[in-house]
Design a protein around this motif. Structure first.
Motif, PDB file in Angstrom:
ATOM      1  N   GLY A  75       0.818  -1.189   0.000  1.00 50.22           N
ATOM      2  CA  GLY A  75       0.000   0.000   0.000  1.00 50.22           C
ATOM      3  C   GLY A  75       0.857   1.245   0.000  1.00 50.22           C
ATOM      4  O   GLY A  75       2.008   1.249   0.399  1.00 50.22           O
ATOM      5  N   GLU A  76       0.284   2.332  -0.509  1.00 47.19           N
ATOM      6  CA  GLU A  76       1.038   3.567  -0.549  1.00 47.19           C
ATOM      7  C   GLU A  76       0.088   4.732  -0.361  1.00 47.19           C
ATOM      8  O   GLU A  76      -0.909   4.863  -1.082  1.00 47.19           O
ATOM      9  N   ALA A  77       0.367   5.573   0.627  1.00 51.05           N
ATOM     10  CA  ALA A  77      -0.498   6.713   0.891  1.00 51.05           C
ATOM     11  C   ALA A  77      -0.378   7.732  -0.241  1.00 51.05           C
ATOM     12  O   ALA A  77       0.658   7.871  -0.885  1.00 51.05           O
ATOM     13  N   ILE A  78      -1.447   8.456  -0.491  1.00 53.00           N
ATOM     14  CA  ILE A  78      -1.461   9.455  -1.548  1.00 53.00           C
ATOM     15  C   ILE A  78      -0.648  10.672  -1.128  1.00 53.00           C
ATOM     16  O   ILE A  78      -0.072  10.714  -0.040  1.00 53.00           O
ATOM     17  N   GLY A  79      -0.635  11.693  -2.004  1.00 54.78           N
ATOM     18  CA  GLY A  79       0.190  12.863  -1.743  1.00 54.78           C
ATOM     19  C   GLY A  79      -0.393  13.799  -0.717  1.00 54.78           C
ATOM     20  O   GLY A  79      -0.667  14.963  -1.017  1.00 54.78           O
ATOM     21  N   PHE A  80      -0.582  13.321   0.495  1.00 63.04           N
ATOM     22  CA  PHE A  80      -1.135  14.159   1.560  1.00 63.04           C
ATOM     23  C   PHE A  80      -0.108  15.192   2.007  1.00 63.04           C
ATOM     24  O   PHE A  80       1.104  15.015   1.821  1.00 63.04           O
ATOM     25  N   SER A  81      -0.586  16.279   2.598  1.00 62.76           N
ATOM     26  CA  SER A  81       0.307  17.343   3.060  1.00 62.76           C
ATOM     27  C   SER A  81       0.264  17.533   4.566  1.00 62.76           C
ATOM     28  O   SER A  81       1.003  18.352   5.112  1.00 62.76           O
ATOM     29  N   ARG A  82      -0.614  16.798   5.245  1.00 64.00           N
ATOM     30  CA  ARG A  82      -0.670  16.877   6.692  1.00 64.00           C
ATOM     31  C   ARG A  82      -1.248  15.569   7.229  1.00 64.00           C
ATOM     32  O   ARG A  82      -1.899  14.812   6.494  1.00 64.00           O
ATOM     33  N   VAL A  83      -1.032  15.330   8.503  1.00 69.26           N
ATOM     34  CA  VAL A  83      -1.599  14.166   9.179  1.00 69.26           C
ATOM     35  C   VAL A  83      -2.888  14.607   9.855  1.00 69.26           C
ATOM     36  O   VAL A  83      -2.888  15.592  10.606  1.00 69.26           O
ATOM     37  N   PRO A  84      -3.995  13.908   9.623  1.00 71.43           N
ATOM     38  CA  PRO A  84      -5.280  14.340  10.199  1.00 71.43           C
ATOM     39  C   PRO A  84      -5.260  14.333  11.729  1.00 71.43           C
ATOM     40  O   PRO A  84      -4.633  13.471  12.356  1.00 71.43           O
ATOM     41  N   LEU A  85      -5.946  15.293  12.317  1.00 72.43           N
ATOM     42  CA  LEU A  85      -6.152  15.363  13.757  1.00 72.43           C
ATOM     43  C   LEU A  85      -7.624  15.069  14.013  1.00 72.43           C
ATOM     44  O   LEU A  85      -8.503  15.787  13.511  1.00 72.43           O
ATOM     45  N   ILE A  86      -7.896  14.009  14.781  1.00 75.99           N
ATOM     46  CA  ILE A  86      -9.263  13.533  14.970  1.00 75.99           C
ATOM     47  C   ILE A  86      -9.593  13.467  16.461  1.00 75.99           C
ATOM     48  O   ILE A  86      -8.853  12.858  17.238  1.00 75.99           O
ATOM     49  N   ASP A  87     -10.689  14.095  16.825  1.00 70.69           N
ATOM     50  CA  ASP A  87     -11.209  13.986  18.191  1.00 70.69           C
ATOM     51  C   ASP A  87     -12.041  12.706  18.253  1.00 70.69           C
ATOM     52  O   ASP A  87     -13.086  12.599  17.611  1.00 70.69           O
ATOM     53  N   ILE A  88     -11.565  11.708  19.015  1.00 71.36           N
ATOM     54  CA  ILE A  88     -12.252  10.415  19.044  1.00 71.36           C
ATOM     55  C   ILE A  88     -13.210  10.286  20.224  1.00 71.36           C
ATOM     56  O   ILE A  88     -13.712   9.191  20.492  1.00 71.36           O
TER      57      ILE A  88
END
Length: 357
Positions: free
Chosen positions: A2-15
């Motif tokens: 697998g290979e992640a796409i060209g993201f520019s940030r890591v998501p911040l998620i309130d769980i």
């Protein structure tokens, strides 16, 4: 792979919504699933782990690493039969002799000495070694237990994000060799080279060759640290900084999940740049049980997307550990231990090691 796409940030998620009603839970599960598929990394807040537990862990780590070397060596990992204890600088040597500039204290599920798997000689299950520091074990295990419980909640969310029942994996996490590492990196002289975190060594220095960009072996990792430095590589080869967020955990998909999902979730390579300030890092590697056969779920196998090769989780973890730690390599050389049948060379599950160029 697998290979992640060209993201520019890591998501911040309130769980925190995972503890709410169906609508809130469905929203958070969808966000987690998107991050696992498209990035392989996320930061989470609202985890419900009291900040005092991390403060206690950090204080315990500082006390332990401040001890004289002869005191720390009394709980040397090489004195353990199930890979627990102090890891001095230089003990870990990766592919092609990578040089290691950290010290660590490794622990896992603290099982009693009469645990049947331990008595049978399982190399990763059994009791922890503890230094004679008042309150040390209590502080460390309080954090471990809380974060392991958080990992179980995330496991349910990941299962739902795959369209499966939340309890899909529960039968495979009854006695997992999920390791917590207490890591201390001394202050470095420069901030423009790359230094190791958990399973990393420098990938830029000319005098250090070993694992640079890598993925973690287990299902996923839950990380807290005391400073910046973590970078992840997107699908177009760019390194994206992951700035620390107060009271947040960094979560990254590991190779076991990439295999279980046949590439639906991605295990994204990452590294940590060298920083000038002393840095503490506390990754918990959430694993399935030692004897679990890791194979792709049927729903993700179809024409044009054949099933990836499977493996036995604990055997693979031990094989990689035995090829990394000096004391285990010595035991391999003398025939005291042997690698499990079918073991592969030092690499992640399908992500080969990279040597310095």
């Amino acid at each position: 792979m697998g290979e992640a796409i060209g993201f520019s940030r890591v998501p911040l998620i309130d769980i925190s919504g995972l503890r709410g009603g169906p609508a809130d839970r469905d929203r958070v599960v969808a966000e987690i699933g998107h991050a696992a598929r498209e990035v392989g990394f996320l930061q989470i807040t609202g985890a419900g782990v009291p900040p005092a537990l991390f403060a206690g862990l950090l204080a315990a780590a500082r006390r332990f690493f401040a001890l004289p070397m002869d005191e720390k060596m009394k709980v040397y990992i090489g004195a353990s039969k199930n890979h627990r204890g102090y890891v001095p600088e230089g003990e870990e040597v990766f592919s092609a002799g990578g040089r290691d500039r950290k010290e660590a204290f490794d622990l896992s599920l603290d099982l009693p000495p009469d645990d049947p798997d331990h008595l049978a000689g399982n190399p990763l299950l059994g009791p922890n070694q503890w230094p004679p520091l008042p309150g040390f074990a209590d502080a460390v295990m309080a954090y471990y237990d809380a974060v392991l419980a958080l990992g179980r909640r995330l496991l349910h969310a990941f299962a739902q994000a795959l369209g499966e029942p939340p309890t899909l994996f529960d039968d495979h996490v009854t006695k997992p060799p999920s390791q917590l590492r207490l890591l201390r990196y001394p202050a470095g002289p420069a901030a423009d080279d790359r230094e190791a975190d958990d399973r990393e060594t420098d990938d830029r220095e000319t005098d250090a060759v070993g694992i640079g960009a890598h993925t973690d072996y287990e299902c996923f990792t839950l990380l807290r640290c005391t400073g910046p430095g973590l970078e992840v590589r997107n699908g177009v080869g760019e390194w994206i900084d992951v700035p620390p967020v107060e009271d947040a955990f960094v979560v990254n998909i590991g190779d076991m999940f990439e295999i279980l999902t046949n590439g639906e979730f991605v295990a994204t390579p990452h590294r940590v740049r060298r920083v000038t300030a002393e840095r503490y890092s506390f990754p918990l590697f959430f694993s399935v049980d030692y004897h679990t056969r890791v194979v792709p779920l049927e729903r993700f196998v179809r024409p044009g997307r054949p099933a990836r090769p499977g493996l036995v989780a604990g055997e693979h973890l031990f094989a990689h550990t035995a090829q990394t730690f000096t004391y285990l390599k010595d035991r391999l050389a003398t025939g005291e231990i042997v690698l499990p049948a079918g073991s592969v060379g030092l690499s992640s599950f399908g992500h080969p090691t990279q040597t310095a160029g």
